[in-house]
Design an enzyme around this catalytic site. Sequence first.
Site, PDB file in Angstrom:
ATOM      1  N   HIS A  77       0.843  -1.210   0.000  1.00 49.49           N
ATOM      2  CA  HIS A  77       0.000   0.000   0.000  1.00 49.49           C
ATOM      3  C   HIS A  77       0.874   1.255   0.000  1.00 49.49           C
ATOM      4  O   HIS A  77       0.568   2.237  -0.674  1.00 49.49           O
ATOM      5  CB  HIS A  77      -0.951   0.005   1.199  1.00 49.49           C
ATOM      6  CG  HIS A  77      -1.795  -1.234   1.286  1.00 49.49           C
ATOM      7  ND1 HIS A  77      -2.425  -1.628   2.430  1.00 49.49           N
ATOM      8  CD2 HIS A  77      -2.088  -2.180   0.360  1.00 49.49           C
ATOM      9  CE1 HIS A  77      -3.074  -2.753   2.214  1.00 49.49           C
ATOM     10  NE2 HIS A  77      -2.875  -3.125   0.960  1.00 49.49           N
TER      11      HIS A  77
ATOM     12  N   HIS B 211      -9.259  -2.235  -4.545  1.00 49.94           N
ATOM     13  CA  HIS B 211      -8.134  -2.525  -3.658  1.00 49.94           C
ATOM     14  C   HIS B 211      -7.157  -3.525  -4.283  1.00 49.94           C
ATOM     15  O   HIS B 211      -5.942  -3.415  -4.107  1.00 49.94           O
ATOM     16  CB  HIS B 211      -8.588  -3.015  -2.284  1.00 49.94           C
ATOM     17  CG  HIS B 211      -7.413  -3.155  -1.360  1.00 49.94           C
ATOM     18  ND1 HIS B 211      -6.854  -2.079  -0.713  1.00 49.94           N
ATOM     19  CD2 HIS B 211      -6.627  -4.225  -1.078  1.00 49.94           C
ATOM     20  CE1 HIS B 211      -5.789  -2.487  -0.047  1.00 49.94           C
ATOM     21  NE2 HIS B 211      -5.624  -3.781  -0.248  1.00 49.94           N
TER      22      HIS B 211
ATOM     23  N   ASP C  27      -3.200  -3.041  -4.788  1.00 51.48           N
ATOM     24  CA  ASP C  27      -2.147  -4.020  -4.472  1.00 51.48           C
ATOM     25  C   ASP C  27      -1.258  -4.277  -5.702  1.00 51.48           C
ATOM     26  O   ASP C  27      -0.031  -4.346  -5.586  1.00 51.48           O
ATOM     27  CB  ASP C  27      -2.764  -5.362  -4.046  1.00 51.48           C
ATOM     28  CG  ASP C  27      -3.280  -5.347  -2.618  1.00 51.48           C
ATOM     29  OD1 ASP C  27      -2.875  -4.470  -1.829  1.00 51.48           O
ATOM     30  OD2 ASP C  27      -4.091  -6.247  -2.290  1.00 51.48           O
TER      31      ASP C  27
ATOM     32  N   HIS D 279      -0.201 -11.303  -4.539  1.00 53.52           N
ATOM     33  CA  HIS D 279       1.157 -10.755  -4.437  1.00 53.52           C
ATOM     34  C   HIS D 279       2.191 -11.641  -5.136  1.00 53.52           C
ATOM     35  O   HIS D 279       3.135 -11.145  -5.735  1.00 53.52           O
ATOM     36  CB  HIS D 279       1.538 -10.570  -2.962  1.00 53.52           C
ATOM     37  CG  HIS D 279       0.585  -9.678  -2.235  1.00 53.52           C
ATOM     38  ND1 HIS D 279       0.365  -8.373  -2.607  1.00 53.52           N
ATOM     39  CD2 HIS D 279      -0.235  -9.905  -1.178  1.00 53.52           C
ATOM     40  CE1 HIS D 279      -0.531  -7.836  -1.795  1.00 53.52           C
ATOM     41  NE2 HIS D 279      -0.912  -8.746  -0.928  1.00 53.52           N
TER      42      HIS D 279
HETATM   43 ZN   LIG Z   1      -3.772  -4.735   0.013  1.00 52.58          ZN
END
Ligand SMILES: [Zn+2]
Length: 275
Positions: free
Chosen positions: A74, A228, A232, A255
């Site tokens: 973030h 969101h 990311d 991720h």
């Molecule tokens: Zn996040």
Amino acid sequence: MIKRQTTINRIFKLSGIGLHTGKPVNMEFLPRREFGIAFCIGGTIIPARYDMVADTRLSTQIAADGKSVSTIEHLMAAFYYSGITNCLVYIDGPEIPIMDGSAWEFYHEMWRAGAYEFPEAGVYLKVLKSLEVNNNDSWIKVKPLNTLDITLSIDFRPPVGKQKKRVMDVENAISIVNSRTFGFLEELEAIQKVGLAKGASLDNAIAIGEDDIVNPDGLRYGKELVNHKILDLIGDIYTSGFRILGKIEANKPGHYLNNLLIKEIFSSPDNYAIY
Ligand SMILES: [Zn+2]
């Protein structure tokens, strides 16, 4: 937006609690002449770079010399949106504070500090070839384009279901910056049993219950959850060190896959150009 290397115009500090440790963390942001974003923890400098990424399970963690910093994504997205390419962040704990679960407070403090531009360019990375990375039924594709254009799809249990969003002008899509992280109540219980997410609360995350959003004020945007995931993705791909130009399509990314995309881009000098 920016064309040259840029740092913050003055020192500032920010504090908060870590999502997983639940403990207070203090950060001090310093202007930096050297290219890139880096963290300093206990005397060790760790570049916020894709090849320093050590763990991608619940957040993006970078590590070096036995020290690590988690949940950098973030903050990295805030640097992207602020146009900051060079900064040194002193931190006294192993996890970036979660703040309100979005990148908003980081972004706001960077905006208040202002930006200082250096003469050097070399902040953009243009993707020159179509590339793709996969992990089970998740994938990310990137094609050459002169801007950053992201289309992202998610697919979760009800009440979230399938959602898709395209952001054509990513640099100016500010609704991405204040979209908060989210979690499912049943997963939170499982994560807390293993001693993580100790700091999680309705003040720093959207909680999804059996039928509805638990937070009394609901969502900030109809598509806050997919927003969101775009946040990311932006934070994770900024660990390339550069502002990426390309058309990105992502299906259920995380991720791990975001990091794999950057590794794929850097796997051959024919894949990109820096300017
Ligand atoms: Zn996040």
